[in-house]
Write a protein that holds these residues in place. Structure first.
Motif, short mmCIF file in Angstrom:
data_model
loop_
_atom_site.label_atom_id
_atom_site.label_comp_id
_atom_site.label_asym_id
_atom_site.label_seq_id
_atom_site.Cartn_x
_atom_site.Cartn_y
_atom_site.Cartn_z
N LEU A 7 0.93 -1.34 -0.04
CA LEU A 7 -0.03 0.03 0.17
C LEU A 7 0.69 1.02 -0.21
O LEU A 7 1.69 1.37 0.84
CB LEU A 7 -0.78 0.15 1.28
CG LEU A 7 -1.94 1.02 1.41
CD1 LEU A 7 -3.17 0.64 0.22
CD2 LEU A 7 -2.64 0.91 2.68
N ASN A 8 0.63 2.19 -0.98
CA ASN A 8 1.67 3.38 -0.98
C ASN A 8 0.68 4.59 -0.91
O ASN A 8 -0.26 4.60 -1.57
CB ASN A 8 2.47 3.45 -2.47
CG ASN A 8 3.26 2.60 -2.53
OD1 ASN A 8 4.16 2.34 -1.71
ND2 ASN A 8 3.59 1.75 -3.73
N LEU A 9 1.12 5.50 0.19
CA LEU A 9 0.24 6.54 0.36
C LEU A 9 1.15 7.72 -0.54
O LEU A 9 2.16 7.93 -0.02
CB LEU A 9 0.29 7.00 1.94
CG LEU A 9 -0.95 6.16 2.68
CD1 LEU A 9 -0.71 4.51 2.40
CD2 LEU A 9 -0.81 6.49 3.93
N ASN A 10 0.61 8.42 -1.43
CA ASN A 10 1.22 9.12 -2.17
C ASN A 10 0.53 10.48 -2.47
O ASN A 10 0.59 11.15 -3.50
CB ASN A 10 1.46 8.64 -3.77
CG ASN A 10 2.03 7.20 -3.67
OD1 ASN A 10 2.91 6.98 -3.16
ND2 ASN A 10 1.28 6.39 -4.30
N ASN B 258 5.29 -3.92 7.68
CA ASN B 258 6.35 -3.12 7.95
C ASN B 258 6.06 -1.93 7.07
O ASN B 258 5.55 -2.10 5.80
CB ASN B 258 7.75 -3.71 7.76
CG ASN B 258 7.71 -4.40 6.29
OD1 ASN B 258 8.26 -3.52 5.31
ND2 ASN B 258 7.42 -5.82 6.05
N GLY B 259 7.04 -0.66 7.26
CA GLY B 259 6.73 0.33 6.21
C GLY B 259 7.41 1.53 7.19
O GLY B 259 7.89 1.34 8.30
N GLU B 260 7.25 2.89 6.42
CA GLU B 260 7.50 3.97 7.26
C GLU B 260 6.71 5.08 6.69
O GLU B 260 6.31 5.26 5.42
CB GLU B 260 8.90 4.54 6.89
CG GLU B 260 9.45 5.64 7.41
CD GLU B 260 10.87 5.83 7.06
OE1 GLU B 260 11.67 5.73 8.16
OE2 GLU B 260 11.08 6.55 6.19
N LEU B 261 6.02 5.84 7.58
CA LEU B 261 4.95 6.92 7.35
C LEU B 261 5.46 8.04 7.80
O LEU B 261 6.04 8.26 8.71
CB LEU B 261 3.58 6.82 7.92
CG LEU B 261 2.80 5.35 7.79
CD1 LEU B 261 1.60 5.20 8.39
CD2 LEU B 261 2.61 5.18 6.09
N THR C 202 8.03 4.33 12.01
CA THR C 202 8.51 3.07 11.46
C THR C 202 7.58 1.81 11.92
O THR C 202 7.53 1.79 13.14
CB THR C 202 9.93 3.03 11.98
OG1 THR C 202 10.57 4.13 11.44
CG2 THR C 202 10.56 1.73 11.12
N LEU C 203 7.14 1.26 10.94
CA LEU C 203 6.50 0.07 11.19
C LEU C 203 7.26 -1.37 10.98
O LEU C 203 7.62 -1.45 9.85
CB LEU C 203 4.98 -0.12 10.33
CG LEU C 203 4.26 1.27 10.18
CD1 LEU C 203 3.29 0.90 9.31
CD2 LEU C 203 3.69 1.49 11.72
N GLN C 204 7.59 -1.77 12.08
CA GLN C 204 8.40 -3.22 11.69
C GLN C 204 7.83 -4.34 12.69
O GLN C 204 8.17 -4.45 13.97
CB GLN C 204 9.92 -2.88 12.00
CG GLN C 204 10.85 -4.17 11.91
CD GLN C 204 10.74 -4.28 10.22
OE1 GLN C 204 11.22 -3.40 9.57
NE2 GLN C 204 10.78 -5.62 10.10
N TYR C 205 6.95 -5.12 12.18
CA TYR C 205 6.16 -5.87 12.79
C TYR C 205 6.83 -6.76 14.03
O TYR C 205 8.03 -7.19 13.72
CB TYR C 205 5.37 -6.92 11.97
CG TYR C 205 4.64 -7.93 12.88
CD1 TYR C 205 3.29 -7.87 13.08
CD2 TYR C 205 5.06 -9.27 13.44
CE1 TYR C 205 2.47 -8.50 13.56
CE2 TYR C 205 4.30 -9.96 14.04
CZ TYR C 205 2.99 -9.81 14.14
OH TYR C 205 2.08 -10.60 14.84
#
Length: 206
Positions: free
Chosen positions: A124-127, A165-168, A192-195
Motif C-alpha cells: 500500500l503506497n500513500l502518495n 512493515n513500512g515507514e509513514l 516506522t512499522l516493523q512487525y
C-alpha cells in the motif's frame, strides 16, 4: 437473488447448481447510504455509489478467489469527502492479483498485491493520504485537520498471521485535539512499522 430500486440493482447468482459453485455478483449504481439506512444508522454516515462486476469462487479455501472489478464513486464518511476507489482482481491457479487506487480530494493511494489460500504479499503506497480523510475515523478526537501522510506499507506472510512493515511520514500536518482544544503541528516526522513494533524515533509534535 435480485434486488432493484430505481437505477440501483444488486444481482447475485450461482453459475451452476453445484454446491460451492462460483457466484457472479453484479451491482449497479448502489448507494452506500442505503446500507446505513437499513441498519437504522445515520444515512449521512457513509455516502458513495458502488458498481461491481465480479465472480467469487473457491469457497473451500480460507479466502475465496475473486475475478472482476469494483468501483465506489464520491465516497464520503461522516460528511468528509474521501475520493473514488477502484479495485481490480484476477485469479490464476488459485492465486489472486489485486490492484487498486483511491484518488480525489487530495488523496492518491495505490494498492498492489497477491494472495492465495496460504500467503499474502501486498503493498500500500500513500502518495499521499490527507489527514482530513483520516479525521472521521478518530471518533471525534481530532478536528480542523490538514496536511498529508505519505509512505509505503507492506503486508506479507501467512494469511492467518500476516506481518507488516513500512515507514509513514507526516507532511505539514496541522490538527486540533478536540477534547483539550490543543493545536498540534507535525512536519517531517516519521513512524516506522516493523512487525510487531511501531517506532517513533525523536518524533516531534509542536
Amino acid at each position: 437473488f435480485n434486488i432493484s430500486n430505481g437505477q440501483q440493482k444488486v444481482s447475485v447468482s450461482s453459475n451452476t447448481p453445484a454446491f460451492n459453485a462460483p457466484v457472479t455478483v453484479q451491482i449497479d449504481d448502489f448507494k452506500l447510504s442505503t446500507i446505513t439506512a437499513a441498519l437504522n444508522q445515520d444515512s449521512m454516515l457513509v455516502e458513495g455509489t458502488l458498481n461491481a462486476d465480479m465472480v467469487v469462487a473457491d469457497f473451500k479455501q480460507a479466502i475465496p478467489t475473486i475475478d472482476g472489478t469494483l468501483r465506489v464513486d464520491s465516497i464520503q464518511y461522516q460528511q468528509t469527502n474521501v475520493g473514488n476507489l477502484d479495485l481490480k482482481a484476477n485469479s490464476n491457479n488459485g492465486e489472486v492479483t489485486v490492484s487498486g487506487k483511491l484518488d480525489g480530494n487530495g488523496n492518491n493511494v495505490d494498492l498492489y498485491g497477491k494472495y492465495n489460500a496460504d500467503n499474502i504479499d501486498a503493498k500500500l503506497n500513500l502518495n499521499p493520504l490527507t489527514v482530513l480523510s483520516v479525521q472521521p475515523f478518530t471518533q471525534g478526537n481530532l478536528e480542523r485537520s490538514s496536511g498529508t501522510i505519505s509512505g509505503p506499507i507492506n503486508i506479507t506472510g501467512a494469511v492467518n498471521d500476516p506481518r507488516w512493515n513500512g515507514e509513514l511520514t507526516f507532511n505539514q500536518v496541522q490538527t486540533t485535539a478536540a477534547q483539550f482544544g490543543t493545536f498540534l503541528k507535525i512536519d517531517g516526522q516519521k513512524i516506522t512499522l516493523q512487525y510487531p513494533d511501531i517506532s517513533l524515533n525523536k518524533f516531534t509534535v509542536k
